[in-house]
Design a protein around this motif. Structure first.
Motif, PDB file in Angstrom:
ATOM      1  N   TYR A   1      11.970  48.822  36.439  1.00 50.54           N
ATOM      2  CA  TYR A   1      11.460  50.188  36.252  1.00 50.54           C
ATOM      3  C   TYR A   1      12.480  51.219  36.685  1.00 50.54           C
ATOM      4  O   TYR A   1      12.730  52.190  35.977  1.00 50.54           O
ATOM      5  CB  TYR A   1      10.167  50.385  37.042  1.00 50.54           C
TER       6      TYR A   1
ATOM      7  N   LEU B   1      15.395  51.368  34.204  1.00 54.34           N
ATOM      8  CA  LEU B   1      15.009  52.065  32.969  1.00 54.34           C
ATOM      9  C   LEU B   1      14.881  53.565  33.203  1.00 54.34           C
ATOM     10  O   LEU B   1      15.327  54.374  32.392  1.00 54.34           O
ATOM     11  CB  LEU B   1      13.684  51.508  32.449  1.00 54.34           C
TER      12      LEU B   1
ATOM     13  N   ILE C   1      18.296  55.186  33.313  1.00 51.49           N
ATOM     14  CA  ILE C   1      18.916  55.316  31.989  1.00 51.49           C
ATOM     15  C   ILE C   1      18.298  56.474  31.204  1.00 51.49           C
ATOM     16  O   ILE C   1      18.985  57.290  30.601  1.00 51.49           O
ATOM     17  CB  ILE C   1      18.786  54.000  31.187  1.00 51.49           C
ATOM     18  N   LEU C   2      16.949  56.553  31.275  1.00 51.97           N
ATOM     19  CA  LEU C   2      16.263  57.626  30.551  1.00 51.97           C
ATOM     20  C   LEU C   2      16.662  58.995  31.062  1.00 51.97           C
ATOM     21  O   LEU C   2      16.902  59.926  30.296  1.00 51.97           O
ATOM     22  CB  LEU C   2      14.748  57.438  30.662  1.00 51.97           C
TER      23      LEU C   2
ATOM     24  N   LEU D   1      20.085  59.908  29.812  1.00 53.12           N
ATOM     25  CA  LEU D   1      20.077  60.329  28.404  1.00 53.12           C
ATOM     26  C   LEU D   1      19.479  61.719  28.239  1.00 53.12           C
ATOM     27  O   LEU D   1      19.963  62.534  27.440  1.00 53.12           O
ATOM     28  CB  LEU D   1      19.289  59.320  27.565  1.00 53.12           C
TER      29      LEU D   1
ATOM     30  N   LEU E   1      23.915  68.866  24.548  1.00 53.80           N
ATOM     31  CA  LEU E   1      23.959  69.017  23.091  1.00 53.80           C
ATOM     32  C   LEU E   1      23.939  70.467  22.600  1.00 53.80           C
ATOM     33  O   LEU E   1      24.770  70.833  21.778  1.00 53.80           O
ATOM     34  CB  LEU E   1      22.791  68.254  22.455  1.00 53.80           C
TER      35      LEU E   1
ATOM     36  N   TYR F   1      26.908  72.868  21.381  1.00 50.22           N
ATOM     37  CA  TYR F   1      27.533  72.832  20.058  1.00 50.22           C
ATOM     38  C   TYR F   1      26.856  73.802  19.099  1.00 50.22           C
ATOM     39  O   TYR F   1      27.470  74.374  18.244  1.00 50.22           O
ATOM     40  CB  TYR F   1      27.431  71.422  19.461  1.00 50.22           C
ATOM     41  N   GLU F   2      25.560  73.936  19.275  1.00 46.72           N
ATOM     42  CA  GLU F   2      24.769  74.701  18.316  1.00 46.72           C
ATOM     43  C   GLU F   2      24.704  76.183  18.657  1.00 46.72           C
ATOM     44  O   GLU F   2      24.022  76.943  18.005  1.00 46.72           O
ATOM     45  CB  GLU F   2      23.343  74.131  18.270  1.00 46.72           C
TER      46      GLU F   2
END
Lengths: 221, 208
Positions: free
Chosen positions: A14, A17, A20-21, A24, A31, A34-35
């Motif tokens: 647990y 995981l 990792i979540l 991310l 992100l 960039y936009e």
């Protein structure tokens, strides 16, 4: 042996995981950088800016103003001093440096009017157009040739000589009447407008009848 | 055992979702060109006239001339040592790489086309991408007898005094109106009366 290790790992599964979540999710935060750029994509902006679709000729604009087209709105992007000295009738003034101000946005970003941008030639108007196009504003046009072309074709049209084709003469007569609409007066037109002098009754030419004078009888021989 | 089954399912779901995110990340295409300047900073740049270079000042600084006309015109004739980047093809990897190379050498990109208007879209694009120092050659380039002629052409040349023109035209027209009016009012030229000589009564002359 192997099973025991796996079981040991599974007790932490647990946490692994979750880590990792979270990592991310953190990546998602990166992100949007960039936009961040505003407006339409560079490729489509370049394509729009190169196409000559946005231009409207002086004759076309004059025709629209004279026929009272209610959807046309002229925006003069020159400074206020030059705007005061002369501008197209009905134009409003938004200097180029103020074109992106919030209070002017309602003029530029709308669908009710067809906006025509104009300046002395179309260099500044094009700059304003490209910036507005990047922001996605629609219904914007640019007066081709700007005020110089307006002067040279509508206000002071060159007179075609007799050898030129008929279309030139038709264009000239349209431009001439347009310029009269915008306040120019022509000498030859004025001569025709005052009531033609009444044809003064021709003085009767009375042919004087020569009376034969009674001649005294001359003495004959 | 039941507990283990549960964790198995949860971990399968988690792995699947991680895989999904990874696939999405891999598929994310970074746009090849991005604006480095927003509209208001671009407008501030446009507000000066530093970006205009007249043809006289060409030799003084280290410019690299870029011809934005189409390749046919470029082949027909171009300014010395100019390279050709047709404006609609400006946003291609090769061309931007080429420009970047020049910029790294410390050169200034000087764009020219048929006239400054034709150059403007390419110029504004490079400004918004913030590639480096970019300028416009303030000139008109046209062919005369297949020879490229470069002349200075002023951008935003002030238009002639239109108000003055209209006023003088009205004044002139008024004057001619007055003259026309005068002409109609002017009394008709006095009739010329040719004095008729009266023949004097001659006394009857005596006959012979």
């Amino acid at each position: 042996m192997y099973n025991r290790k796996l079981a040991k790992l599974l007790t932490h599964s647990y946490q692994i995981l979750a880590v990792i979540l979270i990592l991310l999710a953190g990546g998602l935060l990166l992100l949007p950088s960039y936009e961040k750029h505003e407006g339409i994509e560079p490729e489509s902006l370049l394509a729009n800016a190169i196409s000559p679709e946005r231009y409207i000729s002086s004759d076309e604009l004059a025709h629209k103003i004279i026929s009272g087209d209610p959807s046309i709105l002229v925006i003069d992007v020159r400074d206020s001093e030059r705007f005061e000295s002369y501008s197209i009738p009905g134009a409003i003034n938004i200097p180029l440096e103020d074109i992106l101000d919030e209070e002017n946005e309602e003029y530029l970003d709308q669908a009710a009017y067809e906006i025509v941008l104009c300046s002395d030639d179309n260099f500044y108007a094009d700059q304003a157009w490209i910036l507005c196009n990047r922001l996605g504003y629609k219904n914007l046009r640019v007066l081709q040739g700007g005020m110089q072309d307006w002067f040279n074709s509508v206000i002071n049209p060159p007179q075609p000589d007799e050898k030129m084709p008929n279309s030139e003469h038709e264009l000239y007569s349209f431009r001439k009447s347009a310029s009269m609409f915008f306040g120019v007066a022509y000498e030859d037109e004025v001569k025709a407008t005052p009531p033609a002098p009444k044809p003064s009754p021709k003085p009767k030419t009375v042919a004087p009848v020569k009376k034969k004078k009674k001649k005294m009888p001359e003495g004959g021989c | 055992m039941k507990e283990l089954e549960k964790t198995k399912r949860i971990s399968i779901a988690a792995v699947l979702s991680i895989l999904l995110i990874l696939i999405a990340l891999l598929n994310y295409k970074k746009p090849s060109f991005l604006y480095a300047q927003n509209t208001s900073t671009t407008l501030m740049k446009m507000d000066t006239t530093d970006y205009l270079v007249s043809p006289q000042g060409l030799e003084t600084e280290s410019y690299v001339l870029v011809d934005v006309r189409n390749p046919f015109d470029y082949e027909k004739g171009h300014l010395p040592e100019a390279i050709n980047i047709y404006a609609p093809e400006l946003l291609s990897k090769d061309h931007t790489a080429q420009l970047n190379e020049y910029l790294q050498e410390g050169k200034i990109i000087l764009l020219y086309g048929r006239d400054p208007h034709e150059t403007l879209p390419a110029f504004m694009m490079l400004c918004q991408l913030d590639m480096g120092p970019v300028k416009i050659l303030e000139s008109e380039n046209y062919f005369e007898k297949d020879k490229l002629i470069t002349t200075y052409s002023e951008v935003e040349k002030p238009s002639p005094d239109i108000t003055g023109f209209i006023e003088t035209s009205v004044k002139k027209a008024n004057e001619s109106k007055k003259q026309a009016a005068k002409r109609t009012v002017a009394p008709p030229p006095p009739k010329k009366v040719a004095p008729v000589k009266k023949k004097k009564k001659k006394m009857p002359e005596g006959g012979c």
